[in-house]
Design a protein around this motif. Structure first.
Motif, PDB file in Angstrom:
ATOM      1  N   CYS A 198       0.665  -1.031   0.172  1.00  0.00           N
ATOM      2  CA  CYS A 198       0.297  -0.019   0.263  1.00  0.00           C
ATOM      3  C   CYS A 198       1.134   1.445   0.094  1.00  0.00           C
ATOM      4  CB  CYS A 198      -0.829  -0.058   1.316  1.00  0.00           C
ATOM      5  SG  CYS A 198      -2.657  -0.609   1.230  1.00  0.00           S
ATOM      6  N   LEU A 231       2.273   1.918  -3.747  1.00  0.00           N
ATOM      7  CA  LEU A 231       0.935   2.171  -4.848  1.00  0.00           C
ATOM      8  C   LEU A 231      -0.035   3.713  -3.849  1.00  0.00           C
ATOM      9  CD1 LEU A 231      -1.877  -0.321  -4.501  1.00  0.00           C
ATOM     10  CD2 LEU A 231      -0.308  -0.031  -6.097  1.00  0.00           C
ATOM     11  N   LEU A 232       0.462   4.167  -2.435  1.00  0.00           N
ATOM     12  CA  LEU A 232       0.297   5.388  -2.380  1.00  0.00           C
ATOM     13  C   LEU A 232       2.002   6.238  -2.567  1.00  0.00           C
ATOM     14  CD1 LEU A 232      -1.047   7.956  -0.437  1.00  0.00           C
ATOM     15  CD2 LEU A 232       1.285   7.058   1.345  1.00  0.00           C
ATOM     16  N   TYR A 233       3.134   5.882  -3.244  1.00  0.00           N
ATOM     17  CA  TYR A 233       4.117   6.454  -3.334  1.00  0.00           C
ATOM     18  C   TYR A 233       3.209   6.310  -5.254  1.00  0.00           C
ATOM     19  CZ  TYR A 233       8.294   7.568  -5.619  1.00  0.00           C
ATOM     20  OH  TYR A 233       9.146   8.882  -6.182  1.00  0.00           O
ATOM     21  N   GLY A 234       2.824   5.759  -6.021  1.00  0.00           N
ATOM     22  CA  GLY A 234       2.452   5.541  -7.239  1.00  0.00           C
ATOM     23  C   GLY A 234       1.505   6.680  -7.681  1.00  0.00           C
ATOM     24  N   VAL A 235      -0.003   6.970  -7.011  1.00  0.00           N
ATOM     25  CA  VAL A 235      -0.843   7.946  -6.860  1.00  0.00           C
ATOM     26  C   VAL A 235      -0.606   8.929  -6.990  1.00  0.00           C
ATOM     27  CG1 VAL A 235      -2.673   8.614  -5.862  1.00  0.00           C
ATOM     28  CG2 VAL A 235      -2.723   6.351  -6.495  1.00  0.00           C
ATOM     29  N   LEU A 236       0.599   9.349  -5.841  1.00  0.00           N
ATOM     30  CA  LEU A 236       1.386  10.453  -5.490  1.00  0.00           C
ATOM     31  C   LEU A 236       2.578  11.310  -6.876  1.00  0.00           C
ATOM     32  CD1 LEU A 236       2.080  10.490  -1.758  1.00  0.00           C
ATOM     33  CD2 LEU A 236      -0.149  11.518  -2.864  1.00  0.00           C
ATOM     34  N   GLY A 295       1.655   9.742  -9.904  1.00  0.00           N
ATOM     35  CA  GLY A 295       1.400   9.263 -11.401  1.00  0.00           C
ATOM     36  C   GLY A 295       1.410   8.262 -11.892  1.00  0.00           C
ATOM     37  N   PHE A 296       2.194   6.859 -11.200  1.00  0.00           N
ATOM     38  CA  PHE A 296       2.479   5.710 -11.472  1.00  0.00           C
ATOM     39  C   PHE A 296       4.023   5.665 -12.338  1.00  0.00           C
ATOM     40  CE2 PHE A 296      -1.763   4.817  -9.731  1.00  0.00           C
ATOM     41  CZ  PHE A 296      -0.963   3.490  -8.285  1.00  0.00           C
ATOM     42  N   THR A 311       4.640  -4.504 -10.897  1.00  0.00           N
ATOM     43  CA  THR A 311       3.831  -4.328  -9.892  1.00  0.00           C
ATOM     44  C   THR A 311       2.996  -5.640  -9.655  1.00  0.00           C
ATOM     45  OG1 THR A 311       3.250  -2.268 -10.614  1.00  0.00           O
ATOM     46  CG2 THR A 311       1.064  -3.297  -9.611  1.00  0.00           C
TER      47      THR A 311
END
Length: 152
Positions: A29, A32-37, A39-40, A48
């Motif tokens: 998670c 994924l949080l880093y990816g969301v912040l 923009g992946f 992944t």
């Protein structure tokens, strides 16, 4: 932001050593949080999938391995962990309150009658639980390494 993700991953690694905390899921998670912040931008599909596979392996496989390894023992896993922690804490408390020699003698007279005869079984169960925890810890460390190299 990277510091926050590093803290989340550290919490996840520590969580893998505690049976009821899904440490690898926390690490996943955090990634994924880093990816969301971001923009992946630095995420690759294979990474992944690999992180998800390691998470499932650690959480489901760790629980299955723990149950499989300790299935032959009449003592529950919870009793073994609580008895060991309680005995160590009791020895420390008795030592602090009554002194090193008198405290241990009194503690062993009170607790030793029930705990010492079962210690060999308790020790084996604790060892097997540690083996199962190593699976989760290894998966967590591999996840942190992959995230650090390929994502951060």
């Amino acid at each position: 932001m990277k510091l926050l993700i590093a803290v989340i991953m550290l919490i996840g690694v520590v969580g893998t050593l505690i049976p009821r905390i899904p440490g690898t899921l926390i690490i996943f998670c955090g990634a994924l949080l880093y990816g969301v912040l971001t923009g992946f931008a630095s995420f690759q599909p294979w990474l992944t999938v690999l992180l998800l596979f390691l998470t499932i392996t650690a959480e489901v496989g760790g629980r299955w391995l723990r149950a499989y390894l300790t299935r032959r023992y009449e003592l529950s896993r919870l009793f073994c962990v609580n008895a060991s922690a309680g005995n160590i804490a009791g020895i420390i408390a008795a030592d602090a309150l009554l002194g090193p020699i008198l405290g241990i003698v009194i503690w062993e007279v009170i607790v030793g009658k029930t705990f010492i005869p079962r210690w060999s079984t308790v020790g084996r169960v604790i060892y097997l639980l540690a083996v199962a925890a190593m699976l989760r810890l290894i998966c967590a460390v591999v996840m942190v390494i992959l995230i650090t190299i390929y994502i951060l």
